[in-house]
Each structure stands twice: as structure tokens, then as C-alpha cells.
Enzyme design. Structure first.
Site, PDB file in Angstrom:
ATOM      1  N   HIS A  66       0.834  -1.203   0.000  1.00  0.00           N
ATOM      2  CA  HIS A  66       0.000   0.000   0.000  1.00  0.00           C
ATOM      3  C   HIS A  66       0.866   1.249   0.000  1.00  0.00           C
ATOM      4  O   HIS A  66       1.910   1.305   0.661  1.00  0.00           O
ATOM      5  CB  HIS A  66      -0.956   0.013   1.196  1.00  0.00           C
ATOM      6  CG  HIS A  66      -0.297  -0.028   2.542  1.00  0.00           C
ATOM      7  ND1 HIS A  66       0.079   1.111   3.228  1.00  0.00           N
ATOM      8  CD2 HIS A  66       0.048  -1.067   3.341  1.00  0.00           C
ATOM      9  CE1 HIS A  66       0.619   0.770   4.389  1.00  0.00           C
ATOM     10  NE2 HIS A  66       0.620  -0.555   4.483  1.00  0.00           N
ATOM     11  N   ASP A  68      -0.485   4.273   0.861  1.00  0.00           N
ATOM     12  CA  ASP A  68      -1.002   5.227   1.840  1.00  0.00           C
ATOM     13  C   ASP A  68      -0.295   5.085   3.178  1.00  0.00           C
ATOM     14  O   ASP A  68       0.243   4.031   3.517  1.00  0.00           O
ATOM     15  CB  ASP A  68      -2.513   5.069   2.016  1.00  0.00           C
ATOM     16  CG  ASP A  68      -2.914   3.677   2.496  1.00  0.00           C
ATOM     17  OD1 ASP A  68      -2.372   2.698   1.959  1.00  0.00           O
ATOM     18  OD2 ASP A  68      -3.770   3.569   3.397  1.00  0.00           O
ATOM     19  N   ASP A  99       6.539   1.581   6.958  1.00  0.00           N
ATOM     20  CA  ASP A  99       5.182   1.097   6.684  1.00  0.00           C
ATOM     21  C   ASP A  99       4.505   1.951   5.617  1.00  0.00           C
ATOM     22  O   ASP A  99       3.793   2.870   5.942  1.00  0.00           O
ATOM     23  CB  ASP A  99       4.377   1.115   7.982  1.00  0.00           C
ATOM     24  CG  ASP A  99       3.032   0.438   7.860  1.00  0.00           C
ATOM     25  OD1 ASP A  99       2.798  -0.259   6.857  1.00  0.00           O
ATOM     26  OD2 ASP A  99       2.201   0.608   8.772  1.00  0.00           O
ATOM     27  N   GLU A 133      -5.131   1.078   2.705  1.00  0.00           N
ATOM     28  CA  GLU A 133      -4.947  -0.038   3.627  1.00  0.00           C
ATOM     29  C   GLU A 133      -5.015   0.441   5.059  1.00  0.00           C
ATOM     30  O   GLU A 133      -5.520  -0.249   5.938  1.00  0.00           O
ATOM     31  CB  GLU A 133      -3.598  -0.724   3.372  1.00  0.00           C
ATOM     32  CG  GLU A 133      -3.422  -2.069   4.074  1.00  0.00           C
ATOM     33  CD  GLU A 133      -2.838  -1.967   5.485  1.00  0.00           C
ATOM     34  OE1 GLU A 133      -2.861  -2.968   6.213  1.00  0.00           O
ATOM     35  OE2 GLU A 133      -2.363  -0.871   5.860  1.00  0.00           O
ATOM     36  N   GLU A 134      -4.541   1.659   5.300  1.00  0.00           N
ATOM     37  CA  GLU A 134      -4.451   2.183   6.660  1.00  0.00           C
ATOM     38  C   GLU A 134      -5.786   2.688   7.193  1.00  0.00           C
ATOM     39  O   GLU A 134      -5.976   2.763   8.403  1.00  0.00           O
ATOM     40  CB  GLU A 134      -3.423   3.317   6.718  1.00  0.00           C
ATOM     41  CG  GLU A 134      -1.989   2.897   6.401  1.00  0.00           C
ATOM     42  CD  GLU A 134      -1.359   2.037   7.491  1.00  0.00           C
ATOM     43  OE1 GLU A 134      -2.076   1.622   8.425  1.00  0.00           O
ATOM     44  OE2 GLU A 134      -0.151   1.766   7.399  1.00  0.00           O
ATOM     45  N   GLU A 162       4.432  -5.905   4.292  1.00  0.00           N
ATOM     46  CA  GLU A 162       4.217  -5.308   5.615  1.00  0.00           C
ATOM     47  C   GLU A 162       5.466  -5.480   6.484  1.00  0.00           C
ATOM     48  O   GLU A 162       6.173  -6.484   6.382  1.00  0.00           O
ATOM     49  CB  GLU A 162       3.022  -5.958   6.306  1.00  0.00           C
ATOM     50  CG  GLU A 162       1.674  -5.605   5.719  1.00  0.00           C
ATOM     51  CD  GLU A 162       1.270  -4.164   5.978  1.00  0.00           C
ATOM     52  OE1 GLU A 162       1.919  -3.493   6.810  1.00  0.00           O
ATOM     53  OE2 GLU A 162       0.306  -3.702   5.347  1.00  0.00           O
ATOM     54  N   HIS A 348       3.877   3.908  12.582  1.00  0.00           N
ATOM     55  CA  HIS A 348       2.778   4.742  13.085  1.00  0.00           C
ATOM     56  C   HIS A 348       3.235   5.692  14.198  1.00  0.00           C
ATOM     57  O   HIS A 348       2.401   6.331  14.840  1.00  0.00           O
ATOM     58  CB  HIS A 348       1.598   3.899  13.577  1.00  0.00           C
ATOM     59  CG  HIS A 348       0.892   3.140  12.492  1.00  0.00           C
ATOM     60  ND1 HIS A 348      -0.438   2.802  12.563  1.00  0.00           N
ATOM     61  CD2 HIS A 348       1.322   2.654  11.304  1.00  0.00           C
ATOM     62  CE1 HIS A 348      -0.789   2.130  11.476  1.00  0.00           C
ATOM     63  NE2 HIS A 348       0.278   2.030  10.690  1.00  0.00           N
TER      64      HIS A 348
END
Length: 375
Positions: A66, A68, A99, A133-134, A162, A348
Site C-alpha cells: 500500500h 497510503d 510502513d 490499507e491504513e 508489511e 505509526h
């Protein structure tokens, strides 16, 4: 000396692709893939950009990921602006570094090197990339998979980039994930004055024995591949905020992370039976965000383990712990699915970062996996 993996990662980080905004990341990847002979199919749904790309034919290995990222948070707490990548002491800082823009860059560069060395490879190499995805993940990989399944597209192996590693690249490979099931439950009572409880029906009091029994249940003991199923209350709300009003309703939300020992229907049946046992008046809404899946030892797992042992000289752990990923959607196609990516210690977080050398290593691992499966 410049490194194509680091350079591409930095270019991707500079594009602030807050979910589901791709911010030009996919165009950058597509340009590189087209140059080495990939056919590109845009598969956008709603506000989400997706693409499916392939080169060759036959047994198919797809790399999924992903573009995003999650919001940066308080930008003043970053050592450098989150979308201005910088390298300090060998660490590449920036939102998405781990990520998972570093993985995306490693995939693309690995594909470029693989095609250069194997221009007439025997199998098919593919990419499945999304910009959602997030966040909700409703218009991303799940929709692409549905479209691919509808036309009977072949997918034998899928590597999701991931950030699976914990301390060094490749120490952990995810070869499955637990299922996730959320219950949104409302217990109905009768609102009234606290001084006149006989004229009301307090749903908090009614629900307490039910909740006490619910949290004490041993759902299963797991198995060789999965830990025991867990249930956690996430939210609970009741009352008007006043100290003299008995609430009319109680809302409680709880989530199950469940193993292959259970199905979502088995969980639902047991919860409903418990509600009936306690003679509660209720309404319930269930949300299944993913079924558990497992990829046992086979060609994909063996190729991934081989690549890690070859380049990092360690034997990876095969685990199914952690949250959900888009692998849960891809597994529906009957593909073998594993996750291999960089260290996840800062994902994150403020000052998200990844060891720059790890990304170079990851690209070599990805290339070796390609060579074992579709060369």
C-alpha cells in the site's frame, strides 16, 4: 554512493499520501514497471487508487502493498519534517519509511534487477498495489481481489511487504493472521429517575452479569500456528451525564481476534446464547473484517526462508501474531501468502524510521524469492 532502493524510498516519502490519497506514489512505481515490460491495469474504486501489474505468464508470484500512510501527528516532534526524508546515523526517517514505502521501493528495484537478469522468465511476476490499507480498506485490495476472482485470475504466491520484522530484517515472517470480528451491542432498558428504580430498568445492572461471564470465557487454546482466541472490550457507554438519571441503553463494543480453531459463526452463536441466557433485550451488529488464514510450509514459505538464511544467516520465526493485513483478502484467491518487510519498531510513531541498509538487504531478498519461484 547512491542506492536505487533508498532513492526510490525517499521519492515515495516526499509524496504525502495520507490514506486514501495516493499523492502520485503509484504513478512513480508504474513508470518504473512499464519500462521493464509490465502491463498495467488501473483498478480504482471510489476515492481509492489501485493497480494490478504483470509481466510474463504462467505460475504467478505477486508482490502486494500500500502507498497510503497514517497521519504524521505533531510535526514539531519530528526531528525532520515527516515528508522530507533524511538519513541520520544510517537510519532513514520519514512517514512511511517502514510502513511501507521502503518495502515498495525494494519490490520495484528487485523486479528491475530480476528482469534484467531473467528477461525471459518462465512464470508471471505481478504487483497488487492500493492507496487504502491504513484507513477503511473498503475500496482497496478487497475490491481488486473481487475483480480478479470474478475473471478467474491466477495467483499462486503472494508476498505482502508489511513490516514483519522485530529486531533485524527477516527475523519474523508472518505466514498467517488471526481473524477479526467486532460486536456492536446495545442493551435496552427503561430510563428513569434514580430515586425511583422500580419505575425503570437499568441496562447497566442487567448487562453486568452477562459481561462478567463473557470476559471469563476460554474460547479456545490456540494451536501449533495460532495463539488462543482473545476477546477485548473496546468501548462501553451509558447514561446522560447526569447523576440522577438511570440510563435507558448501554452500548458495548468488543472485538475477537480468533484462530482457526473457531469460525465467526461459532463465536456469534455463543454470544447470542449468552445474551438469551441472561434474558437481555438487545440489538446487535457484527462486523467481520477478516477471516483467519494460514500458509503452511510450501514453495513460498521455503523460498522466503531460503532468501533470509542466504542474506542474513538467520532462521526466521513463522508467526501469525499481530493485527490484520491485506493478506486476509488475497488469501481468498487460494494463494500462498506471507508477509516479509522491515523492522516494525517505529511504525505509526513520531520519527518513523528504518535502517537504510535493511532496505538494500530486503531488495536482495525479494529478488532471490523471485528467482526461486518464477525465474
Amino acid at each position: 554512493m547512491s542506492c536505487p532502493v533508498i532513492e526510490l524510498t525517499q521519492q515515495l516519502i516526499r509524496r504525502p499520501s495520507l490514506s486514501p490519497d495516493d499523492a502520485g506514489c503509484q504513478a512513480l512505481m508504474i513508470e518504473r514497471l512499464r519500462k521493464i515490460g509490465f502491463t498495467i491495469e488501473h483498478m480504482d474504486f471510489g476515492d481509492t487508487q489501485n493497480f494490478w501489474a504483470w509481466r510474463g505468464r504462467g505460475e504467478t508470484l505477486a508482490f502486494a502493498g500500500h502507498t497510503d500512510v497514517v497521519p504524521a501527528g505533531d510535526v514539531d516532534r519530528w526531528i525532520n519534517p515527516p515528508f522530507e526524508p533524511t538519513i541520520r546515523d544510517g537510519m532513514l526517517f520519514g512517514r512511511g519509511a517502514a510502513d511501507m514505502k521502503g518495502s515498495l521501493a525494494a519490490m520495484v528495484v528487485a523486479a528491475e534487477r530480476f528482469v534484467a537478469q531473467h528477461p525471459h522468465h518462465r512464470g508471471r511476476l505481478a504487483f497488487l498495489i492500493t492507496s487504502d490499507e491504513e484507513a477503511s480498506a473498503k475500496n482497496g485490495t478487497v475490491k481488486v481481489v473481487e475483480a480478479l476472482m470474478a475473471r478467474h485470475e491466477r495467483l499462486d504466491y503472494c508476498l505482502v511487504g508489511e513490516p514483519s520484522s522485530t529486531e533485524i530484517v527477516g527475523d519474523v515472517v508472518k505466514n498467517g493472521r488471526r481473524g477479526s470480528l467486532t460486536c456492536n451491542l446495545t442493551i435496552h432498558g427503561v430510563q428513569g429517575h434514580v430515586a425511583y428504580p422500580h419505575l425503570a430498568d437499568n441496562p447497566v445492572h442487567r448487562a453486568a452479569p452477562f459481561l462478567n461471564e463473557l470476559v471469563a470465557i476460554e474460547w479456545d487454546r490456540g494451536n501449533d500456528f495460532f495463539p488462543a482466541t482473545s476477546m477485548q472490550v473496546a468501548n462501553i457507554q451509558a447514561g446522560t451525564g447526569s447523576n440522577n438519571v438511570i440510563p435507558g441503553e448501554l452500548f458495548v463494543q468488543f472485538n475477537f481476534r480468533f484462530s482457526t480453531e473457531l469460525t465467526d459463526e461459532m463465536i456469534k452463536e455463543r454470544v447470542h446464547a449468552l445474551l438469551e441466557k441472561h434474558q437481555l433485550r438487545y440489538t446487535v451488529d457484527w462486523w467481520l473484517s477478516g477471516q483467519p488464514f494460514l500458509t503452511a510450509r510450501g514453495k513460498l514459505v521455503d523460498a522466503v526462508v531460503n532468501a533470509i538464511e542466504h542474506y542474513n544467516e538467520i532462521k526466521p520465526q513463522l508467526l501469525t501474531t499481530g493485527g490484520t493485513s491485506d493478506g486476509r483478502f488475497i488469501a481468498r484467491m487460494g494463494a500462498q501468502v506471507v508477509e516479509l518487510g522491515p523492522v516494525n519498531a517505529t511504525i505509526h510513531k513520531i520519527n518513523e524510521c528504518v535502517n537504510a541498509a535493511d532496505l538494500q538487504l530486503l531488495a536482495r531478498m525479494y529478488q532471490r524469492i523471485m528467482e526461486q519461484l518464477v525465474a
